[in-house]
Design a protein around this motif. Structure first.
Motif, PDB file in Angstrom:
ATOM      1  N   LEU A   1       0.833  -1.210   0.000  1.00 47.00           N
ATOM      2  CA  LEU A   1       0.000   0.000   0.000  1.00 47.00           C
ATOM      3  C   LEU A   1       0.864   1.254   0.000  1.00 47.00           C
ATOM      4  O   LEU A   1       0.566   2.231  -0.705  1.00 47.00           O
ATOM      5  CB  LEU A   1      -0.930   0.007   1.211  1.00 47.00           C
ATOM      6  CG  LEU A   1      -2.162  -0.868   1.066  1.00 47.00           C
ATOM      7  CD1 LEU A   1      -3.003  -0.818   2.319  1.00 47.00           C
ATOM      8  CD2 LEU A   1      -2.988  -0.422  -0.135  1.00 47.00           C
TER       9      LEU A   1
ATOM     10  N   SER B   1       2.114   1.794  -3.342  1.00 46.89           N
ATOM     11  CA  SER B   1       1.071   2.287  -4.248  1.00 46.89           C
ATOM     12  C   SER B   1       0.809   3.773  -4.017  1.00 46.89           C
ATOM     13  O   SER B   1       0.621   4.527  -4.973  1.00 46.89           O
ATOM     14  CB  SER B   1      -0.198   1.454  -4.096  1.00 46.89           C
ATOM     15  OG  SER B   1      -1.204   2.152  -3.426  1.00 46.89           O
ATOM     16  N   VAL B   2       0.840   4.209  -2.749  1.00 49.00           N
ATOM     17  CA  VAL B   2       0.668   5.646  -2.480  1.00 49.00           C
ATOM     18  C   VAL B   2       1.801   6.442  -3.119  1.00 49.00           C
ATOM     19  O   VAL B   2       1.578   7.476  -3.767  1.00 49.00           O
ATOM     20  CB  VAL B   2       0.616   5.922  -0.952  1.00 49.00           C
ATOM     21  CG1 VAL B   2       0.673   7.413  -0.690  1.00 49.00           C
ATOM     22  CG2 VAL B   2      -0.637   5.341  -0.352  1.00 49.00           C
TER      23      VAL B   2
ATOM     24  N   VAL C   1      -3.116   2.261  -8.574  1.00 53.62           N
ATOM     25  CA  VAL C   1      -4.441   1.814  -8.155  1.00 53.62           C
ATOM     26  C   VAL C   1      -4.529   0.297  -8.217  1.00 53.62           C
ATOM     27  O   VAL C   1      -5.038  -0.354  -7.292  1.00 53.62           O
ATOM     28  CB  VAL C   1      -5.523   2.454  -9.044  1.00 53.62           C
ATOM     29  CG1 VAL C   1      -6.875   1.867  -8.742  1.00 53.62           C
ATOM     30  CG2 VAL C   1      -5.549   3.950  -8.859  1.00 53.62           C
TER      31      VAL C   1
ATOM     32  N   ALA D   1      -2.915  -1.217  -5.306  1.00 50.77           N
ATOM     33  CA  ALA D   1      -3.735  -1.074  -4.097  1.00 50.77           C
ATOM     34  C   ALA D   1      -4.853  -2.107  -4.093  1.00 50.77           C
ATOM     35  O   ALA D   1      -5.128  -2.738  -3.057  1.00 50.77           O
ATOM     36  CB  ALA D   1      -4.310   0.334  -4.020  1.00 50.77           C
ATOM     37  N   PHE D   2      -5.491  -2.301  -5.250  1.00 48.03           N
ATOM     38  CA  PHE D   2      -6.587  -3.275  -5.313  1.00 48.03           C
ATOM     39  C   PHE D   2      -6.086  -4.677  -4.998  1.00 48.03           C
ATOM     40  O   PHE D   2      -6.715  -5.419  -4.244  1.00 48.03           O
ATOM     41  CB  PHE D   2      -7.234  -3.249  -6.704  1.00 48.03           C
ATOM     42  CG  PHE D   2      -8.410  -2.320  -6.784  1.00 48.03           C
ATOM     43  CD1 PHE D   2      -9.560  -2.574  -6.047  1.00 48.03           C
ATOM     44  CD2 PHE D   2      -8.377  -1.203  -7.589  1.00 48.03           C
ATOM     45  CE1 PHE D   2     -10.647  -1.720  -6.117  1.00 48.03           C
ATOM     46  CE2 PHE D   2      -9.450  -0.344  -7.655  1.00 48.03           C
ATOM     47  CZ  PHE D   2     -10.590  -0.605  -6.918  1.00 48.03           C
TER      48      PHE D   2
ATOM     49  N   PHE E   1      -5.306  -4.903  -1.216  1.00 53.78           N
ATOM     50  CA  PHE E   1      -6.537  -5.014  -0.413  1.00 53.78           C
ATOM     51  C   PHE E   1      -7.165  -6.385  -0.608  1.00 53.78           C
ATOM     52  O   PHE E   1      -7.656  -7.001   0.335  1.00 53.78           O
ATOM     53  CB  PHE E   1      -7.527  -3.927  -0.815  1.00 53.78           C
ATOM     54  CG  PHE E   1      -7.248  -2.593  -0.193  1.00 53.78           C
ATOM     55  CD1 PHE E   1      -7.055  -2.482   1.181  1.00 53.78           C
ATOM     56  CD2 PHE E   1      -7.184  -1.446  -0.958  1.00 53.78           C
ATOM     57  CE1 PHE E   1      -6.795  -1.248   1.764  1.00 53.78           C
ATOM     58  CE2 PHE E   1      -6.932  -0.213  -0.391  1.00 53.78           C
ATOM     59  CZ  PHE E   1      -6.737  -0.119   0.972  1.00 53.78           C
TER      60      PHE E   1
END
Lengths: 495, 102
Positions: free
Chosen positions: B10, B13-14, B44, B47-48, B51
């Protein structure tokens, strides 16, 4: 298999528009005499879709494995989208347009139907995956439509700006959606709503704030809200006028549809027939500031415009700010206000763009200065334009008045702490009246330079503009029916 | 172990998303801006997937396929527009496209 057929039965209008779109592509590639059928086929498919939509029955249900919501709200919004597309095709005489001369109209119809189809999906999207896919399906053909005048550098430039803003803001929205998915653990809007009602992990408040902000970037782009509005005046100016008219009503309706569903269903709790705020994210506050900035900036920037397409672009930005008031109100009345406003906006804005296109077809100018003496050169056009402008201003007895009445009423009903917001809206409406009157002054009072001959107006255009002008007044006489429709569409079930 | 892996993914990704967004605003070449947008989309995607792994569901991973497909379609239309623009003008500098202004 049964589930598939059942789902198909709830999306007949979409299927009809899709078939019409494929037929148009085939006819266009067949060439010759077949091409003459393209226009009628497009209109026919939209009409059939409207008929199918009006005959749709059955309880609200999530079809296509929960991707599509088939409920009264989506039915009314889809009807608005079909109506808007139909009016664009009927009221613009594409053959007479100076801009589209020498360009094939087959692809134009195909792309228009493709955007309409995607808007139908966006208006009933019930899953974050569908929200993203439908939003991109609206955007990509729109970029091509804006770039339709391929030999005109302005059209290309407009499309490039539109595309860059669109791609960046949809990427931003997608990051927000990934945060929502990470926090709620599901992509279905009903699932997100259930997760919001339950206990969320500690520290998800900041994540949700960020998610709401990022997601609003995507929706804000579609409805042209500040600060995601920069593409709007450029895209409208560069695009062919019918495309600008289409973009200003149909994708905007779909954008508000998805905004309403996301805000009212995913980010709110429905308790006993009313909406309650999710404790950890105060999104109406966020949306209220966006709305205030949108209407103020739109109106102030419109004051100094001399190009009619840019003026209408800024006016459409301002109108998006008013419509957002209905979403901020977060109530049945607010939702109804959004629906009424979008309905009236389709009628008045398409009319205004129709007059602009008619004047360009005979004069070749979008400049306000060339509108001088219009009342003498074409009384019909001047009268029609006055009707649309008064309606945009929100004066009774024109339909535009009702849109403002509903959203302002819904905001005032929320209590004294929102009075200032309604006040800002009222001041903005007064500022807007200033530039709408400026257009009227140009048509009637401003001195003419030389004596220009009377405008030639096609029979079809004259008929379409008269019909649109009538539609801006007639619903007032039977307002009870319109009110009834929106009342039936915006129902919060007691849970 | 898996928890910290997700956290690292994450964070990456940020960082990628921020780099992409900064690039969109600061770069002047249209093609570079496109690449920065692709960078945002890939952030994105990351991130997907992260998650999805931490939640143990596949919804996020399926969405990644859609994102990649849409990004390809968008790039196709975008490059077509860039070619059309390049025919009028021998530059790809974003500041030189200034026919439409306030």
């Amino acid at each position: 298999m049964d589930a598939l057929l059942e789902s198909l039965a709830r999306t007949v209008p979409e299927a009809i528009v899709c078939l019409g779109l494929l037929l148009v592509v085939v006819l266009d590639s067949a060439g010759g005499a077949a091409r003459r059928a393209i226009g009628p086929i497009s209109v026919l498919s939209l009409l059939l879709a409207l008929v199918a939509l009006s005959r749709e029955t059955g309880a609200p249900v999530a079809s296509w494995s929960g991707m599509i919501a088939s409920d009264p709200l989506s039915a009314l919004l889809r009807a608005l989208i079909l109506l808007g597309t139909l009016l664009v095709l009927l009221s613009f005489d594409l053959g007479r347009s100076r801009e589209l001369k020498g360009l094939g109209l087959g692809e134009f119809h195909a792309l228009l139907l493709a955007v309409a189809f995607a808007c139908l999906l966006l208006a009933s999207a019930n899953d974050l995956v569908m929200v993203y896919l439908a939003l991109e399906m609206v955007s990509i053909p729109s970029y091509v439509l804006v770039a339709y005048l391929k030999r005109d550098p302005r059209s290309n430039e407009a499309a490039l700006k539109y595309l860059l803003f669109g791609a960046a803001s949809s990427g931003t929205m997608l990051y927000g959606l990934s945060l929502v998915y990470g926090i709620a653990g599901t992509t279905s809007i009903a699932g997100v709503s259930a997760a919001m009602a339950g206990s969320l992990p500690a520290g998800s408040s900041f994540g949700l704030w960020l998610a709401a902000l990022l997601v609003f970037a995507g929706f804000g782009f579609k409805v042209a809200a500040v600060p995601f509005h920069f593409w709007c005046p450029d895209a409208y100016e560069g695009a062919p006028t019918p495309v600008a008219a289409f973009l200003s009503v149909v994708p905007k309706t779909a954008g508000f549809a998805v905004m309403m569903r996301f805000c009212f269903e995913a980010l709110s709790l429905q308790r006993g027939g009313a909406l309650a705020l999710v404790e950890i994210v105060d999104w109406p506050q966020l949306l209220m500031w966006i709305s205030v900035a949108t209407m103020t900036l739109g109106n102030v920037a419109a004051l100094t415009q001399t190009n009619m397409k840019r003026l209408l672009a800024y006016s459409s930005i301002a109108h998006a700010g008013y419509v957002m008031m209905g979403v901020v109100a977060m109530s049945e009345d607010g939702g109804r206000g959004v629906l009424v406003y979008l309905f009236t906006y389709v009628l008045m804005n398409l009319g205004a763009f129709g007059v602009v296109a008619a004047i360009h077809a005979s004069e070749g100018s979008f400049d306000l200065r060339d509108y001088a003496g219009l009342h003498r050169r074409s009384p019909l056009l001047a009268l029609a334009m006055a009707t649309f402008l008064l309606s945009l201003m929100g004066l009774p007895p024109f339909v535009g008045f009702f849109g403002k009445l509903y959203v302002f009423g819904a905001i005032i009903a929320r209590g004294p702490e929102f009075y200032w917001y309604a006040g800002v809206g009222a001041v903005n409406a007064a500022v807007a009246a200033f530039y709408y009157f400026r257009v009227m002054r140009a048509m009637v009072i401003d001195p003419e330079t030389g004596t220009a001959p009377a405008l030639s107006l096609g029979g079809r255009e004259a008929l379409a503009l008269c019909a649109l002008a009538a539609l801006n007044v007639l619903p007032t006489l039977a307002w009870g029916r319109v009110d009834e429709w929106t009342r039936a569409a915006m129902v919060l079930l007691p849970r | 172990m898996s928890g910290s892996l997700v956290q690292h993914a994450l964070l990456l990704s940020v960082a990628l998303f921020t780099l992409g967004a900064l690039g969109v605003f600061m770069r002047r070449n249209v093609i570079t801006i496109f690449m920065c947008i692709e960078l945002m989309l890939n952030a994105v995607n990351l991130a997907f997937v992260a998650f999805s792994r931490s939640l143990g569901t596949f919804d996020g991973q399926v969405l990644v396929f859609f994102v990649m497909t849409v990004a390809a379609a968008e790039a196709a239309v975008g490059l077509a527009i860039v070619i059309a623009l390049h025919r009028h003008r021998d530059t790809l500098d974003i500041d030189s496209f200034n026919l439409l202004k306030w």
